[in-house]
Design an enzyme around this catalytic site. Structure first.
Site, short mmCIF file in Angstrom:
data_model
loop_
_atom_site.label_atom_id
_atom_site.label_comp_id
_atom_site.label_asym_id
_atom_site.label_seq_id
_atom_site.Cartn_x
_atom_site.Cartn_y
_atom_site.Cartn_z
N ILE A 3 0.86 -0.93 0.10
CA ILE A 3 -0.10 0.21 -0.16
C ILE A 3 0.96 1.08 -0.03
CG2 ILE A 3 -2.09 -1.05 1.03
CD1 ILE A 3 -1.20 0.45 3.76
N THR A 28 2.30 -2.92 12.54
CA THR A 28 1.35 -2.89 13.85
C THR A 28 2.39 -3.07 14.97
OG1 THR A 28 0.77 -5.23 13.45
CG2 THR A 28 -0.76 -3.53 12.98
N TYR A 91 3.81 4.89 16.68
CA TYR A 91 2.57 4.14 16.25
C TYR A 91 1.34 4.91 16.27
CZ TYR A 91 -1.00 0.51 16.00
OH TYR A 91 -1.95 -0.41 15.22
N LYS A 95 -0.89 6.45 13.18
CA LYS A 95 -2.11 6.07 12.80
C LYS A 95 -3.16 7.09 12.77
CE LYS A 95 -3.64 2.25 12.63
NZ LYS A 95 -3.91 1.63 11.38
N1 LIG Z 1 -4.43 -6.02 16.76
C1 LIG Z 1 -4.91 -5.07 17.44
O1 LIG Z 1 -5.04 -5.19 18.72
C2 LIG Z 1 -5.32 -3.73 16.91
C3 LIG Z 1 -5.57 -2.91 17.92
C4 LIG Z 1 -6.26 -1.58 17.21
C5 LIG Z 1 -6.24 -1.22 15.82
N2 LIG Z 1 -5.68 -2.24 15.12
C6 LIG Z 1 -5.73 -1.88 13.84
O2 LIG Z 1 -6.22 -3.03 12.98
C7 LIG Z 1 -5.60 -3.17 11.70
C8 LIG Z 1 -5.16 -4.82 11.56
O3 LIG Z 1 -4.47 -5.07 12.30
P1 LIG Z 1 -3.75 -6.33 12.91
O4 LIG Z 1 -3.71 -6.75 14.17
O5 LIG Z 1 -4.71 -7.29 11.93
O6 LIG Z 1 -2.76 -6.41 12.12
P2 LIG Z 1 -1.56 -7.25 11.43
O7 LIG Z 1 -1.74 -8.87 12.15
O8 LIG Z 1 -0.12 -7.01 11.93
O9 LIG Z 1 -1.76 -7.45 10.10
C9 LIG Z 1 -1.55 -6.32 9.25
C10 LIG Z 1 -1.10 -6.93 7.81
O10 LIG Z 1 -0.61 -5.73 7.03
C11 LIG Z 1 0.31 -6.33 6.03
N3 LIG Z 1 1.25 -5.11 5.74
C12 LIG Z 1 2.29 -4.58 6.32
N4 LIG Z 1 2.85 -3.47 5.77
C13 LIG Z 1 2.09 -3.43 4.36
C14 LIG Z 1 2.27 -2.78 3.31
N5 LIG Z 1 2.85 -1.75 3.11
N6 LIG Z 1 1.49 -3.03 2.21
C15 LIG Z 1 0.46 -4.08 2.45
N7 LIG Z 1 0.36 -4.79 3.43
C16 LIG Z 1 0.91 -4.42 4.63
C17 LIG Z 1 1.09 -7.24 6.86
O11 LIG Z 1 1.73 -8.18 5.89
P3 LIG Z 1 3.28 -8.98 6.71
O12 LIG Z 1 2.64 -9.51 7.91
O13 LIG Z 1 3.55 -9.30 5.47
O14 LIG Z 1 4.27 -7.72 7.20
C18 LIG Z 1 -0.04 -7.82 7.83
O15 LIG Z 1 -0.52 -8.94 6.83
C19 LIG Z 1 -4.45 -2.25 11.57
O16 LIG Z 1 -4.90 -1.09 10.94
C20 LIG Z 1 -4.28 -1.83 13.12
O17 LIG Z 1 -3.83 -0.75 13.19
C21 LIG Z 1 -5.31 -3.44 15.65
#
Ligand SMILES: NC(=O)c1ccc[n+]([C@@H]2O[C@H](COP(=O)([O-])OP(=O)(O)OC[C@H]3O[C@@H](n4cnc5c(N)ncnc54)[C@H](OP(=O)(O)O)[C@@H]3O)[C@@H](O)[C@H]2O)c1
Length: 249
Positions: A3, A28, A91, A95
């Site tokens: 992205i 993240t 972070y 965000k």
């Molecule tokens: N997890 C939480 O507790 C939490 C809490 C609040 C908000 N959020 C938000 O929810 C969303 C999803 O979080 P999540 O926990 O599912 O995150 P995650 O498990 O870390 O997944 C993020 C994904 O984004 C991919 N990614 C990283 N850089 C990228 C790039 N340049 N282009 C395309 N894809 C890319 C990663 O791929 P790789 O693995 O290959 O790097 C991974 O598949 C995020 O926006 C996060 O800020 C999460």
């Protein structure tokens, strides 16, 4: 697709011409964001901007996920959508910048702030804890950070409802209820039939991690509620169902 590459994002989106885009891509690892701030800004701020530009190109509605870490955690009580953000970490800052770039770029967005996700896939809030408890290993868990654990399935169901309506804007979407990480770990131990003494409470300061975390970042799903949507269930109910689905409880 990456992205951070605007050309590729535009090309792909133009090719598939979706009606709805959900941007879950993000960098993240909160501590790594502190160490690599340029990469952090590129992925978590410019990335969402790129996706918003592409969504605008084809007229797709855009769902973007953001975080409770945009707040400083000093409020007494839960955060509503228009409480003033004041991120403590890189972070949180990037965000928030991602949110703002989307707002400036394209109106047909739903910015969904959520917190403490757990679910079936990937490494998450509970996966490492479960692994360690089931292996009867000792774990040290932070006791002075409070939030709302959120089941990814409940979040997905809520988002599915939200996008049926053109009520664009910023939403908090977390399961009801809140706890400290330590309290959650104790609940996990009880549900997994593991001895509670495996868990030792520590303070965030003791861990000495690169990124500061908010002490209390409980989200109030205020706009969701005002719009008349049904409340998200208590995280404890969601957690039990999640464990049952995993065949653990
Ligand atoms: N997890 C939480 O507790 C939490 C809490 C609040 C908000 N959020 C938000 O929810 C969303 C999803 O979080 P999540 O926990 O599912 O995150 P995650 O498990 O870390 O997944 C993020 C994904 O984004 C991919 N990614 C990283 N850089 C990228 C790039 N340049 N282009 C395309 N894809 C890319 C990663 O791929 P790789 O693995 O290959 O790097 C991974 O598949 C995020 O926006 C996060 O800020 C999460």
């Amino acid at each position: 697709m990456d992205i951070t590459d605007l050309g590729t994002v535009l090309q792909k989106v133009n090719r598939f011409r979706p009606e709805l885009i959900l941007n879950t891509a993000a960098f993240t690892d909160v501590d790594q964001n502190e160490i690599f701030p340029d990469q952090s800004f590129r992925v978590n701020a410019l990335g969402p901007r790129n996706v918003a530009v592409a969504a605008r190109l084809v007229g797709a509605r855009l769902v973007h996920f953001s975080t409770d870490f945009v707040f400083d955690g000093k409020k007494q009580g839960a955060y509503q959508e228009w409480d003033h953000p004041n991120p403590l970490s890189v972070y949180g800052k990037v965000k928030l910048a991602g949110e703002e770039l989307i707002r400036q770029t394209y109106g047909m967005h739903y910015i969904v702030r959520t917190s403490w996700l757990f679910g079936e896939n990937g490494k998450n809030l509970l996966s490492t804890l479960h692994e360690k408890l089931l292996a009867k290993q000792n774990v040290r868990v932070i006791s002075d950070q409070t939030g709302s654990p959120t089941y990814s399935l409940d979040l997905a169901r809520a988002v599915k409802m939200l996008v049926q309506s053109p009520a664009f804007g910023t939403y908090h979407l977390s399961n009801s209820g809140c706890c400290s990480r330590f309290e959650l770990a104790k609940e996990a131990a009880a549900l997994l039939n593991c001895p509670e003494h495996l868990i030792t409470p520590i303070t965030g300061r003791e861990l000495n991690l690169p990124a500061a975390r908010p002490e209390s970042s409980v989200l109030d799903n205020y706009c969701w509620r005002l719009m008349g949507f049904p409340p998200l269930r208590h995280y404890r109910l969601a957690y039990r169902e999640f464990l049952q689905e995993q065949g653990v409880h």
